[in-house]
Enzyme design. Structure first.
Site, short mmCIF file in Angstrom:
data_model
loop_
_atom_site.label_atom_id
_atom_site.label_comp_id
_atom_site.label_asym_id
_atom_site.label_seq_id
_atom_site.Cartn_x
_atom_site.Cartn_y
_atom_site.Cartn_z
N GLU A 111 17.40 -0.20 -29.55
CA GLU A 111 17.10 0.72 -30.65
C GLU A 111 17.25 0.04 -32.00
O GLU A 111 16.46 0.26 -32.91
CB GLU A 111 18.00 1.96 -30.53
N GLU A 131 20.96 4.30 -20.90
CA GLU A 131 21.94 5.37 -21.16
C GLU A 131 22.04 6.35 -20.00
O GLU A 131 23.09 6.92 -19.73
CB GLU A 131 21.59 6.12 -22.45
N1 CO8 Z 1 29.89 -1.51 -24.79
C1 CO8 Z 1 31.11 -2.03 -24.70
N2 CO8 Z 1 31.38 -3.20 -24.06
C2 CO8 Z 1 30.34 -3.83 -23.46
C3 CO8 Z 1 29.03 -3.32 -23.51
C4 CO8 Z 1 28.81 -2.09 -24.22
N3 CO8 Z 1 27.61 -1.55 -24.38
N4 CO8 Z 1 28.22 -4.16 -22.82
C5 CO8 Z 1 29.00 -5.15 -22.37
N5 CO8 Z 1 30.27 -4.96 -22.75
C6 CO8 Z 1 31.43 -5.82 -22.47
C7 CO8 Z 1 31.88 -5.66 -21.02
O1 CO8 Z 1 32.68 -4.52 -20.86
C8 CO8 Z 1 32.64 -6.96 -20.81
O2 CO8 Z 1 33.89 -6.85 -21.41
P1 CO8 Z 1 35.24 -7.30 -20.59
O3 CO8 Z 1 35.06 -8.79 -20.40
O4 CO8 Z 1 36.35 -6.94 -21.51
O5 CO8 Z 1 35.20 -6.55 -19.30
C9 CO8 Z 1 31.83 -7.96 -21.64
O6 CO8 Z 1 31.08 -7.18 -22.57
C10 CO8 Z 1 30.87 -8.78 -20.82
O7 CO8 Z 1 30.05 -7.87 -20.08
P2 CO8 Z 1 29.80 -8.02 -18.49
O8 CO8 Z 1 30.97 -8.65 -17.85
O9 CO8 Z 1 29.37 -6.67 -18.00
O10 CO8 Z 1 28.58 -9.06 -18.52
P3 CO8 Z 1 27.44 -9.24 -17.40
O11 CO8 Z 1 26.72 -10.48 -17.78
O12 CO8 Z 1 28.03 -9.12 -16.03
O13 CO8 Z 1 26.47 -7.96 -17.58
C11 CO8 Z 1 25.17 -6.37 -18.86
C12 CO8 Z 1 25.70 -7.82 -18.75
C13 CO8 Z 1 24.17 -6.08 -17.74
C14 CO8 Z 1 24.48 -6.26 -20.22
C15 CO8 Z 1 26.36 -5.37 -18.76
O14 CO8 Z 1 27.37 -5.77 -19.65
C16 CO8 Z 1 26.00 -3.94 -19.09
O15 CO8 Z 1 25.41 -3.27 -18.28
N6 CO8 Z 1 26.39 -3.47 -20.31
C17 CO8 Z 1 26.17 -2.09 -20.70
C18 CO8 Z 1 24.72 -1.86 -21.05
C19 CO8 Z 1 24.53 -0.41 -21.45
O16 CO8 Z 1 24.70 0.51 -20.67
N7 CO8 Z 1 24.13 -0.21 -22.74
C20 CO8 Z 1 23.89 1.12 -23.26
C21 CO8 Z 1 25.12 1.60 -23.97
S1 CO8 Z 1 24.96 3.28 -24.51
C22 CO8 Z 1 24.03 3.21 -25.92
O17 CO8 Z 1 23.68 2.16 -26.38
C23 CO8 Z 1 23.62 4.46 -26.65
C24 CO8 Z 1 24.38 5.61 -26.18
C25 CO8 Z 1 23.78 6.89 -26.67
C26 CO8 Z 1 24.81 7.98 -26.49
C27 CO8 Z 1 24.48 9.13 -27.32
C28 CO8 Z 1 25.77 9.92 -27.63
C29 CO8 Z 1 25.63 10.84 -28.86
#
Ligand code: CO8
Length: 257
Positions: A111, A131
């Protein structure tokens, strides 16, 4: 202002902002938003800057809004603070902005890239709106901007399945303007930005405004808006200079007036 979650540099006439939370894959928390807005405003106010580039790391442009920061929020907290509304301020930047995307651009990351004027992607870029996998839906413009940019079928596919698309698919469906190798991504984005910054700033800003208007209004109104802006450009010194330089077979020297 001292920044902790972003790096800010000036390269020629270009403002370069690099998201810098490597341990969280550049997840967008409230501090990132605050710093990004401050840096953008500073570049906007700087007469020496004609274009901005926003980038992340080779692994992640941004892996989304910070899930850990928002997971415990209640409805009333989200509503009262108008959670995510601050991101709209980012789109108020009137100077051209390029997103240089490598690695993950997911959720809020995708986004944020779409809030910029165009996206240059590295061939390892991955775009998605995951999401739905978290029990929510896009909240920073994904359901609206993505649908306008790539059409309903692809937007529904991405928003409802949460799947990622690679750079080639993103370019095919019009989300991305060009694809480059990851190692030259920032350099290529800076080159494009410098090219834009060397043109007349008011002309570039008006062109940006006109293209953006296409997403907000009817064709007839958009054409009228374009024509009015186009007419107004004859008041610019840069119009006289640009056309004189063409006629005299020389390079123009734009003065942003
Ligand atoms: N938020 C917080 N921490 C994150 C996020 C995130 N979006 N993405 C990754 N991290 C952190 C992980 O928790 C991890 O931290 P730690 O080492 O402390 O455990 C670190 O970054 C490294 O991540 P991974 O170990 O997961 O790395 P991988 O290479 O295995 O995986 C991915 C990479 C596939 C990108 C994976 O990290 C992932 O799936 N991340 C989340 C992606 C996601 O779901 N994004 C959408 C978030 S929601 C959003 O953007 C809008 C929400 C709208 C809500 C509306 C409400 C009003």
């Amino acid at each position: 202002m001292a920044y902790e979650t972003i790096l800010v540099e000036t390269r020629g006439k270009v403002g370069l902002i690099t998201l810098n939370r490597p341990k969280a894959l550049n997840a967008l928390n409230s501090q990132v938003l605050k710093e990004l807005l401050a840096a953008t405003r500073a570049f906007e106010a700087d007469d020496g800057i004609g274009c901005l580039v926003v980038t992340g790391s080779e692994k992640a442009f941004a892996a989304g809004a910070d899930i850990k920061e928002m997971q415990a929020k209640s409805y009333v907290e989200a509503y009262l603070e108008d959670f995510f509304a601050g991101w709209e301020d980012f789109t108020r930047c009137r100077k051209p902005m390029i997103a240089a995307v490598a690695g993950y651009a997911l959720g809020g990351g995708c986004e944020l890239a779409m809030m910029c004027d165009f996206i240059i992607a590295a061939d390892n870029a991955k775009f998605g709106q995951p999401e739905i996998t978290l029990g929510v839906m896009p909240g920073m413009g994904g359901s609206q901007r993505l649908t306008r940019f790539v059409g309903k079928a692809k937007a529904m596919d991405l928003v409802l399945t949460g799947r990622m698309m690679d750079a080639a698919e993103a370019e095919r469906c019009g989300l991305v303007s060009r694809i480059v190798a990851p190692e030259v991504l920032v350099e290529e984005a800076l080159k494009a930005a410098q090219k834009i910054a060397d043109f007349s700033l008011p002309a570039a800003m008006m062109a940006k405004e006109a293209v953006n208007r296409a997403y907000e209004t009817t064709l007839a109104e958009g054409l009228r808006f374009e024509r009015r802006l186009f007419h107004s450009m004859f008041a610019l010194e840069d119009q006289k200079e640009g056309m004189a330089a063409f006629a005299e077979k020389r390079k123009p020297n734009f003065v942003n007036r």
